[in-house]
Design an enzyme around this catalytic site. Structure first.
Site, PDB file in Angstrom:
ATOM      1  N   ASP A  10       0.837  -1.204  -0.043  1.00 23.04           N
ATOM      2  CA  ASP A  10       0.001   0.133  -0.239  1.00 23.04           C
ATOM      3  C   ASP A  10       0.850   1.142  -0.086  1.00 23.04           C
ATOM      4  OD1 ASP A  10      -2.413   1.781   0.172  1.00 23.04           O
ATOM      5  OD2 ASP A  10      -2.644   1.358   2.132  1.00 23.04           O
ATOM      6  N   GLY A  11       0.278   2.286  -0.643  1.00 21.69           N
ATOM      7  CA  GLY A  11       1.096   3.474  -0.476  1.00 21.69           C
ATOM      8  C   GLY A  11       0.145   4.718   0.033  1.00 21.69           C
ATOM      9  N   GLU A  48       2.425   4.001  -3.817  1.00 20.98           N
ATOM     10  CA  GLU A  48       1.842   2.664  -4.248  1.00 20.98           C
ATOM     11  C   GLU A  48       2.668   1.879  -5.175  1.00 20.98           C
ATOM     12  OE1 GLU A  48      -1.004   1.281  -3.238  1.00 20.98           O
ATOM     13  OE2 GLU A  48      -2.264   3.028  -2.988  1.00 20.98           O
ATOM     14  N   ASP A  71      -4.442  -2.098  -3.152  1.00 18.31           N
ATOM     15  CA  ASP A  71      -5.638  -1.800  -3.404  1.00 18.31           C
ATOM     16  C   ASP A  71      -5.588  -0.584  -4.410  1.00 18.31           C
ATOM     17  OD1 ASP A  71      -4.100   0.459  -2.059  1.00 18.31           O
ATOM     18  OD2 ASP A  71      -5.453   0.415  -0.379  1.00 18.31           O
ATOM     19  N   HIS A 122      -9.015  -0.190   2.890  1.00 18.92           N
ATOM     20  CA  HIS A 122      -9.755   0.214   3.976  1.00 18.92           C
ATOM     21  C   HIS A 122     -10.889  -0.677   4.427  1.00 18.92           C
ATOM     22  CE1 HIS A 122      -7.068   3.803   3.941  1.00 18.92           C
ATOM     23  NE2 HIS A 122      -7.578   3.776   2.528  1.00 18.92           N
ATOM     24  N   ASP A 132      -1.633  -0.328   5.056  1.00 20.33           N
ATOM     25  CA  ASP A 132      -2.051   1.022   5.277  1.00 20.33           C
ATOM     26  C   ASP A 132      -1.622   1.702   6.571  1.00 20.33           C
ATOM     27  OD1 ASP A 132      -3.763   3.300   4.573  1.00 20.33           O
ATOM     28  OD2 ASP A 132      -4.667   2.862   6.715  1.00 20.33           O
TER      29      ASP A 132
END
Length: 159
Positions: A10-11, A48, A71, A122, A132
């Site tokens: 994730d970023g 990301e 994501d 999320h 995250d």
């Protein structure tokens, strides 16, 4: 038998651009490794990509079978819908962004067998949620790194 690696990435950026960070969780059998870093000024898409790059750079052997969960529609579509191949073929014509990171990624990508899977961010995926937390914590940290590719590109626009 080829090893199966599972990676989540994730970023995050606080503002776009703004301070940012990435997080990655790598899993092989019962082994697990977490990675993260923060940058003083960057974008969400760059972070990301950095999560994916950092995870792939942490691997010690070529030819691995990897399932990578993210994501980021930007990353999944770039690979699964052939965007990256078009960008590479045209040398990122028409102002396509993040060439430095996409080229860096591609050089790693070609050494493995990677399946990219999109997961809803999320939501209820504990590994995506952990990434995250790693990314946002890194973005909020001190002694942030310089995203030279981003800052150099921005500086060139100002000349």
């Amino acid at each position: 038998m080829t090893q199966q690696i599972t990676i989540y990435t994730d970023g995050s950026s606080r503002g776009n651009p703004g301070p940012g960070g990435y997080g990655a969780v790598l899993m092989y059998g019962d082994k697990r490794k977490e990675l993260s870093a923060g940058y003083r000024k960057t974008t969400n898409n760059r972070m990301e990509l950095m999560g994916v790059i950092a995870a792939l750079e942490a691997l010690k052997k070529p030819g691995l079978n990897i399932t990578l969960y993210t994501d980021s529609q930007y990353i999944v579509k770039a690979l699964n819908e052939g965007w990256l191949n078009k960008w590479l073929a045209t040398n990122f014509a028409k102002g396509k962004k993040n060439k430095d990171l996409w080229v860096r990624f591609y050089n790693l990508y070609t050494h493995h067998h990677i399946k990219f899977v999109w997961v809803k961010g999320h939501a209820d995926n504990p590994f995506n949620n952990r990434c995250d937390v790693l990314a946002t914590t890194a973005a909020d940290g001190k002694n942030l790194l310089v995203d030279e590719g981003y800052e150099m590109d921005v500086n060139n626009l100002l000349l």
